[in-house]
Design a protein around this motif. Sequence first.
Motif, PDB file in Angstrom:
ATOM      1  N   GLY A  12       0.404  -1.232  -0.502  1.00  0.00           N
ATOM      2  CA  GLY A  12       0.017   0.038   0.122  1.00  0.00           C
ATOM      3  C   GLY A  12       0.639   1.427  -0.026  1.00  0.00           C
ATOM      4  O   GLY A  12       0.666   2.075  -0.264  1.00  0.00           O
ATOM      5  N   ILE A  13       1.932   1.219   0.276  1.00  0.00           N
ATOM      6  CA  ILE A  13       2.476   2.209   0.810  1.00  0.00           C
ATOM      7  C   ILE A  13       3.927   2.604  -0.809  1.00  0.00           C
ATOM      8  O   ILE A  13       4.000   4.022  -1.002  1.00  0.00           O
ATOM      9  N   GLU A  14       3.782   1.407  -1.211  1.00  0.00           N
ATOM     10  CA  GLU A  14       4.215   1.868  -2.647  1.00  0.00           C
ATOM     11  C   GLU A  14       3.385   1.989  -3.646  1.00  0.00           C
ATOM     12  O   GLU A  14       4.041   2.973  -4.283  1.00  0.00           O
ATOM     13  N   PHE A  15       2.147   2.047  -3.583  1.00  0.00           N
ATOM     14  CA  PHE A  15       1.375   2.374  -4.394  1.00  0.00           C
ATOM     15  C   PHE A  15       1.367   4.060  -3.904  1.00  0.00           C
ATOM     16  O   PHE A  15       1.198   4.468  -5.168  1.00  0.00           O
ATOM     17  N   GLU A  16       1.429   4.109  -2.668  1.00  0.00           N
ATOM     18  CA  GLU A  16       0.990   5.348  -2.241  1.00  0.00           C
ATOM     19  C   GLU A  16       2.444   6.111  -2.938  1.00  0.00           C
ATOM     20  O   GLU A  16       1.944   7.523  -3.334  1.00  0.00           O
ATOM     21  N   PHE A  17       3.639   5.466  -2.842  1.00  0.00           N
ATOM     22  CA  PHE A  17       4.200   6.539  -3.605  1.00  0.00           C
ATOM     23  C   PHE A  17       4.649   6.507  -4.371  1.00  0.00           C
ATOM     24  O   PHE A  17       4.889   7.826  -5.428  1.00  0.00           O
ATOM     25  N   MET A  18       4.484   5.638  -5.521  1.00  0.00           N
ATOM     26  CA  MET A  18       3.904   5.857  -6.953  1.00  0.00           C
ATOM     27  C   MET A  18       2.834   7.276  -7.238  1.00  0.00           C
ATOM     28  O   MET A  18       2.712   7.716  -8.171  1.00  0.00           O
ATOM     29  N   HIS A  19       1.633   7.049  -6.355  1.00  0.00           N
ATOM     30  CA  HIS A  19       0.829   8.114  -6.413  1.00  0.00           C
ATOM     31  C   HIS A  19       1.187   9.755  -6.548  1.00  0.00           C
ATOM     32  O   HIS A  19       1.371  10.647  -6.880  1.00  0.00           O
ATOM     33  N   HIS A  20       2.555   9.929  -5.033  1.00  0.00           N
ATOM     34  CA  HIS A  20       2.775  10.743  -4.939  1.00  0.00           C
ATOM     35  C   HIS A  20       3.421  11.196  -6.176  1.00  0.00           C
ATOM     36  O   HIS A  20       3.120  12.759  -6.788  1.00  0.00           O
ATOM     37  N   LEU A  21       4.612  10.252  -7.088  1.00  0.00           N
ATOM     38  CA  LEU A  21       4.891  10.572  -7.730  1.00  0.00           C
ATOM     39  C   LEU A  21       4.470  11.325  -9.465  1.00  0.00           C
ATOM     40  O   LEU A  21       4.449  11.877 -10.149  1.00  0.00           O
ATOM     41  N   CYS A  22       2.675  10.605  -9.142  1.00  0.00           N
ATOM     42  CA  CYS A  22       2.097  10.817 -10.656  1.00  0.00           C
ATOM     43  C   CYS A  22       1.554  12.772 -10.353  1.00  0.00           C
ATOM     44  O   CYS A  22       1.400  12.761 -10.836  1.00  0.00           O
ATOM     45  N   GLN A  23       1.390  12.297  -9.586  1.00  0.00           N
ATOM     46  CA  GLN A  23       1.081  14.211  -8.918  1.00  0.00           C
ATOM     47  C   GLN A  23       1.772  14.875  -8.802  1.00  0.00           C
ATOM     48  O   GLN A  23       1.542  16.291  -9.389  1.00  0.00           O
ATOM     49  N   ALA A  24       3.342  14.862  -8.903  1.00  0.00           N
ATOM     50  CA  ALA A  24       4.200  15.276  -9.600  1.00  0.00           C
ATOM     51  C   ALA A  24       4.214  15.771 -10.339  1.00  0.00           C
ATOM     52  O   ALA A  24       4.328  17.085 -11.412  1.00  0.00           O
ATOM     53  N   GLU A  25       3.944  14.919 -11.392  1.00  0.00           N
ATOM     54  CA  GLU A  25       4.080  14.336 -12.799  1.00  0.00           C
ATOM     55  C   GLU A  25       3.084  15.532 -13.582  1.00  0.00           C
ATOM     56  O   GLU A  25       3.080  16.668 -14.214  1.00  0.00           O
ATOM     57  N   SER A  26       1.842  15.211 -12.745  1.00  0.00           N
ATOM     58  CA  SER A  26       0.597  15.989 -13.500  1.00  0.00           C
ATOM     59  C   SER A  26       0.738  16.924 -12.720  1.00  0.00           C
ATOM     60  O   SER A  26       0.616  18.762 -13.767  1.00  0.00           O
ATOM     61  N   LYS A  27       0.912  17.775 -11.913  1.00  0.00           N
ATOM     62  CA  LYS A  27       1.649  19.213 -11.353  1.00  0.00           C
ATOM     63  C   LYS A  27       2.747  20.075 -12.834  1.00  0.00           C
ATOM     64  O   LYS A  27       2.509  21.287 -12.784  1.00  0.00           O
ATOM     65  N   ALA A  28       3.773  18.868 -12.988  1.00  0.00           N
ATOM     66  CA  ALA A  28       4.562  19.550 -14.166  1.00  0.00           C
ATOM     67  C   ALA A  28       3.882  19.872 -15.267  1.00  0.00           C
ATOM     68  O   ALA A  28       4.179  20.868 -16.447  1.00  0.00           O
ATOM     69  N   LEU A  29       2.792  18.755 -15.562  1.00  0.00           N
ATOM     70  CA  LEU A  29       2.376  18.846 -17.048  1.00  0.00           C
ATOM     71  C   LEU A  29       1.397  20.490 -17.183  1.00  0.00           C
ATOM     72  O   LEU A  29       1.190  20.244 -18.231  1.00  0.00           O
ATOM     73  N   GLU A  30       1.111  21.033 -16.152  1.00  0.00           N
ATOM     74  CA  GLU A  30       0.181  21.956 -15.615  1.00  0.00           C
ATOM     75  C   GLU A  30       0.482  22.917 -15.829  1.00  0.00           C
ATOM     76  O   GLU A  30       0.449  24.067 -16.850  1.00  0.00           O
ATOM     77  N   ASP A  31       2.114  22.933 -15.305  1.00  0.00           N
ATOM     78  CA  ASP A  31       2.810  23.929 -15.408  1.00  0.00           C
ATOM     79  C   ASP A  31       3.619  24.351 -16.926  1.00  0.00           C
ATOM     80  O   ASP A  31       4.777  25.179 -16.937  1.00  0.00           O
ATOM     81  N   GLY A  32       3.856  22.915 -17.453  1.00  0.00           N
ATOM     82  CA  GLY A  32       4.473  22.953 -18.654  1.00  0.00           C
ATOM     83  C   GLY A  32       5.624  22.517 -18.364  1.00  0.00           C
ATOM     84  O   GLY A  32       7.004  22.865 -19.695  1.00  0.00           O
ATOM     85  N   GLU A  33       6.117  21.866 -18.034  1.00  0.00           N
ATOM     86  CA  GLU A  33       7.518  21.849 -17.896  1.00  0.00           C
ATOM     87  C   GLU A  33       7.848  20.627 -17.744  1.00  0.00           C
ATOM     88  O   GLU A  33       8.039  19.378 -17.231  1.00  0.00           O
ATOM     89  N   MET A  34       8.059  20.521 -19.585  1.00  0.00           N
ATOM     90  CA  MET A  34       8.000  18.543 -19.898  1.00  0.00           C
ATOM     91  C   MET A  34       9.587  18.065 -19.720  1.00  0.00           C
ATOM     92  O   MET A  34       9.397  16.653 -19.869  1.00  0.00           O
ATOM     93  N   ILE A  35      10.391  18.785 -19.361  1.00  0.00           N
ATOM     94  CA  ILE A  35      11.408  18.188 -18.991  1.00  0.00           C
ATOM     95  C   ILE A  35      11.714  17.684 -17.642  1.00  0.00           C
ATOM     96  O   ILE A  35      11.766  15.856 -17.173  1.00  0.00           O
ATOM     97  N   SER A  36      11.293  18.120 -17.285  1.00  0.00           N
ATOM     98  CA  SER A  36      10.210  17.518 -14.948  1.00  0.00           C
ATOM     99  C   SER A  36       9.354  15.949 -15.919  1.00  0.00           C
ATOM    100  O   SER A  36       9.313  15.587 -14.604  1.00  0.00           O
ATOM    101  N   VAL A  37       9.162  16.001 -16.257  1.00  0.00           N
ATOM    102  CA  VAL A  37       7.529  15.465 -16.805  1.00  0.00           C
ATOM    103  C   VAL A  37       8.370  14.006 -17.245  1.00  0.00           C
ATOM    104  O   VAL A  37       8.216  13.102 -16.851  1.00  0.00           O
TER     105      VAL A  37
END
Length: 209
Positions: free
Chosen positions: A121-146
């Motif tokens: 459950g924690i490992e899935f939560e960590f993937m959720h944490h990373l996907c949230q960061a990816e979503s934020k980078a997409l919203e900001d147009g930071e494609m290198i960060s994505v």
Amino acid sequence: MQQTKSRVNIYALLSRILMQELDVEMLKMIKKDKNVLDFFPTLKEWEPLNEISEEKLLAEYINPDFVNLSILHLIPYESFYVRDDQMIETGGANPVTDMYSAYNFMVDYEASRTVSSDHIGIEFEFMHHLCQAESKALEDGEMISVAEIRAVELEFLQKHLVKWAPLYLINMKYEARTPLYYDAAEMALEFLLSDHEYLVDEIKQREMI
């Protein structure tokens, strides 16, 4: 963007279901949200779901099944599956902690009620944490960060979840006594493998540009 938001939501849902017993609020959400319930086809057809109160369903069926699957009969910790001595690594030597620390992810052991940071459950939560960061980078147009975040997601799947979680989830599906955990195991297994394939394809396409 929509794909990433879906991944955020699915990792969050699976993390919650795999981490600890459900409460009435969570069960009601699953029952009433058609999009969520569609992920649980066997549960959807289970007669007690709409004939018995949420409190009774949890007390007599669903939560005893969670205890059976996560505490009594199966062990949802990576170190149990990958260590030769099948011991659960509860200290700082656990390999997942390095990646957690590097990406500002803190494990709340009291809230999760787990004994080690490599609980499924924690490992899935960590993937959720990373996907949230990816979503934020997409919203900001930071494609290198994505691209960088997706590479981390793929690395974590390959080094950790994909190496051991399928075996646990197959056993979970086989041992499940309720449709909820039968469907959850199947959903988690299929999603984990498809998300790995998705990330491999995304990274390959970027490298070809």
